[in-house]
Write a protein that holds these residues in place. Sequence first.
Motif, short mmCIF file in Angstrom:
data_model
loop_
_atom_site.label_atom_id
_atom_site.label_comp_id
_atom_site.label_asym_id
_atom_site.label_seq_id
_atom_site.Cartn_x
_atom_site.Cartn_y
_atom_site.Cartn_z
N LEU A 44 9.21 21.74 -16.92
CA LEU A 44 9.36 21.42 -15.50
C LEU A 44 10.83 21.13 -15.20
N TRP A 45 11.20 21.32 -13.94
CA TRP A 45 12.50 20.88 -13.41
C TRP A 45 12.18 19.92 -12.27
N VAL A 46 12.65 18.68 -12.37
CA VAL A 46 12.30 17.64 -11.40
C VAL A 46 13.58 17.06 -10.80
N VAL A 47 13.60 16.94 -9.48
CA VAL A 47 14.79 16.46 -8.77
C VAL A 47 14.37 15.44 -7.71
N SER A 48 15.19 14.39 -7.55
CA SER A 48 14.90 13.39 -6.52
C SER A 48 16.19 12.68 -6.12
N ASP A 49 16.22 12.14 -4.91
CA ASP A 49 17.32 11.30 -4.45
C ASP A 49 17.21 9.96 -5.17
N ASN A 50 18.15 9.68 -6.06
CA ASN A 50 18.07 8.48 -6.89
C ASN A 50 18.27 7.20 -6.11
N LEU A 51 18.94 7.27 -4.95
CA LEU A 51 19.11 6.07 -4.14
C LEU A 51 17.86 5.74 -3.34
N ARG A 52 17.01 6.74 -3.15
CA ARG A 52 15.79 6.53 -2.37
C ARG A 52 14.60 6.34 -3.32
N LYS A 53 13.97 7.42 -3.78
CA LYS A 53 12.81 7.22 -4.65
C LYS A 53 13.18 6.50 -5.94
N GLY A 54 14.38 6.74 -6.42
CA GLY A 54 14.80 6.07 -7.65
C GLY A 54 15.13 4.61 -7.49
N ALA A 55 15.20 4.12 -6.25
CA ALA A 55 15.62 2.73 -6.04
C ALA A 55 15.03 2.16 -4.75
N ALA A 56 15.70 2.40 -3.62
CA ALA A 56 15.37 1.71 -2.38
C ALA A 56 13.97 2.05 -1.86
N LEU A 57 13.62 3.33 -1.82
CA LEU A 57 12.32 3.71 -1.30
C LEU A 57 11.20 3.12 -2.13
N ASN A 58 11.31 3.23 -3.45
CA ASN A 58 10.25 2.71 -4.31
C ASN A 58 10.09 1.20 -4.12
N THR A 59 11.20 0.49 -3.92
CA THR A 59 11.15 -0.95 -3.70
C THR A 59 10.39 -1.27 -2.42
N VAL A 60 10.67 -0.54 -1.35
CA VAL A 60 9.97 -0.76 -0.08
C VAL A 60 8.50 -0.38 -0.21
N GLN A 61 8.21 0.70 -0.94
CA GLN A 61 6.81 1.10 -1.15
C GLN A 61 6.03 0.01 -1.89
N ILE A 62 6.67 -0.65 -2.84
CA ILE A 62 6.02 -1.76 -3.54
C ILE A 62 5.69 -2.87 -2.55
N ALA A 63 6.64 -3.18 -1.67
CA ALA A 63 6.39 -4.21 -0.65
C ALA A 63 5.23 -3.79 0.25
N GLU A 64 5.14 -2.51 0.57
CA GLU A 64 4.03 -2.02 1.40
C GLU A 64 2.69 -2.19 0.69
N VAL A 65 2.67 -1.98 -0.63
CA VAL A 65 1.43 -2.20 -1.38
C VAL A 65 1.00 -3.66 -1.28
N LEU A 66 1.95 -4.58 -1.44
CA LEU A 66 1.63 -6.01 -1.32
C LEU A 66 0.99 -6.32 0.03
N VAL A 67 1.56 -5.76 1.08
CA VAL A 67 1.08 -6.02 2.43
C VAL A 67 -0.25 -5.33 2.69
N ASN A 68 -0.32 -4.04 2.37
CA ASN A 68 -1.52 -3.24 2.69
C ASN A 68 -2.75 -3.69 1.91
N ARG A 69 -2.55 -4.25 0.74
CA ARG A 69 -3.68 -4.74 -0.06
C ARG A 69 -3.99 -6.20 0.21
N GLY A 70 -3.28 -6.80 1.14
CA GLY A 70 -3.52 -8.20 1.49
C GLY A 70 -3.19 -9.17 0.39
N LEU A 71 -2.23 -8.80 -0.47
CA LEU A 71 -1.88 -9.67 -1.60
C LEU A 71 -0.94 -10.79 -1.18
N ILE A 72 -0.30 -10.64 -0.04
CA ILE A 72 0.50 -11.74 0.51
C ILE A 72 0.25 -11.81 2.02
#
Length: 344
Positions: A309-337
Amino acid sequence: MGFKIAVAGATGNVGREMLDILDERGFPADEVVALASRRSQGTEVSFGDRTLKVQALENYDFSDTDICLMSAGGTVSKEWSPRIGAKGCVVIDNSSAWRYDADVPLIVPEVNADAITGFTKKNIIANPNCSTAQLVVALKPLHDHARIKRVVVSTYQSVSGGGKDAMEELFNQTRAIFVNDPIEPDKFTKRIAFNVIPHIDSFMEDGYTKEEWKVLAETKKMLDPAIKVTCTAVRVPVFIGHSESINLEFENEITADEARNILREAPGCLVIDKQEDGGYITPYESAGEDATYISRIREDATVENGLNLWVVSDNLRKGAALNTVQIAEVLVNRGLITPKKAAA
């Protein structure tokens, strides 16, 4: 009632991306606070159509803050994340400081969102290394289908993974070459302009670098400890976007067509794979995008049940900032906080 969010390291590349992505995705925040070191106090950063004045992390009271997105480096996180967590604020940390702590979940939402419940032990959640994040997004659906035995990955990592100074070094060296000025490497061990460097982070006793070890350890923690992983990490003269050449060996049979169809349906993945000129993704095209792009899907006849496979991604987004915000969304959407202000 919405949440109160703090972004620590708000003046850095990733911190600024976090602020942009919080706004882009309409995160349910009533208040967003930008934090950085004392020397950056008063600096202005953008948050959507608003401007935030940076406050000093050292003086900030987290007692009424719900989530802190931490992108201030490992040393700062080691000192401050436990203090912040003790105030009842959940820290989502982008550094390597907590990734290998058994009491801290390491999360990529498309891969192991259910593991997030372990955050209550320390009120800290770790974001993986940028090169690991895109790797496991691509591997997870294939592993679920045919069980991956072994991963051989070579990374082609952009200079933005080394921060603003690294990006400036590539720019300055490139300009120096054209005007015939002398070049003295600073951030990198050798010249990065018009060159590639097979060395990211420090060397370990076994000859691997710490960056390569991170890929191994984090893939095992998030995906499956039984998977064998080996990595060669290379810095390339690209400003934004990490690329990876991945060779996979599976327990069960899987064809390239099956893999292509599985990945087309997988969350976070976007397949661009035409066997023609330009029918693949490059890091230039991934910059500013959220997807993990997958191209050059083909069978490897040298091993049983092998794929490339050849895999490419924006490292500042999915590799860092986006993934961090997505984690926060999981906390909120699952009612964990719940918002502290609402509770009060």
